[in-house]
Design an enzyme around this catalytic site. Sequence first.
Site, PDB file in Angstrom:
ATOM      1  N   GLU A 129       0.713  -1.865  -0.258  1.00 14.64           N
ATOM      2  CA  GLU A 129       0.187   0.134   0.102  1.00 14.64           C
ATOM      3  C   GLU A 129       0.826   1.302   0.587  1.00 14.64           C
ATOM      4  O   GLU A 129       1.133   2.213  -0.769  1.00 14.64           O
ATOM      5  CB  GLU A 129      -1.104   0.188   1.250  1.00 14.64           C
TER       6      GLU A 129
ATOM      7  N   CYS B 147       0.251   1.668   7.388  1.00 11.78           N
ATOM      8  CA  CYS B 147      -0.202   1.777   5.553  1.00 11.78           C
ATOM      9  C   CYS B 147      -0.972   2.057   5.613  1.00 11.78           C
ATOM     10  O   CYS B 147      -2.023   3.285   5.197  1.00 11.78           O
ATOM     11  CB  CYS B 147      -0.473  -0.014   5.654  1.00 11.78           C
TER      12      CYS B 147
HETATM   13 ZN   LIG Z   1       0.886  -2.564   6.192  1.00 13.53          ZN
END
Ligand SMILES: [Zn+2]
Length: 161
Positions: free
Chosen positions: A81, A108
Amino acid sequence: MSDKRTDYISWDEYFMGVAKLSGMRSKDPNTQVGACIVSNDNKILSMGYNGFPMGCSDDEFPWCREGGPLDSKYVYTTHSELNAILNYRGGSLEGAKLYVSLFPCNECAKAIIQAGITQVIYDCDKYADTPAVIASKRMMDAAGVEYRQYKHTNRKIEIEL
Ligand SMILES: [Zn+2]
């Protein structure tokens, strides 16, 4: 009377398929995760998979999960991500959607929120009981980032390369 094909893949299948294809680039022997960032009008903006930062050799840095604090992959890898966010060169990701094959971790989630991404479509959520994912959902809830699980269609796609 239209002769349009009717068995074409859906947007969700397309973008989750691209996310999973990106994950196939990962060198991680245990976990391959892929992400695909898509604009509101269904244009692919960026892709990413989990791996080491540029210049950090896949052959020299450790891929193992155990060992001393500096001997495992955890301190070195960049998740799919974050890579997808950082790979984008076009400007703002405000209002974009992110498709990812595994629910985003808390680190993330911070990047997703700060990048202005407003929707996450995930596949697997096998770490739902871990602090990383619980914290991730707490932050995304607070920030108004919507998340929904991808609905499997069980379609198999074979691509000869
Ligand atoms: Zn992550």
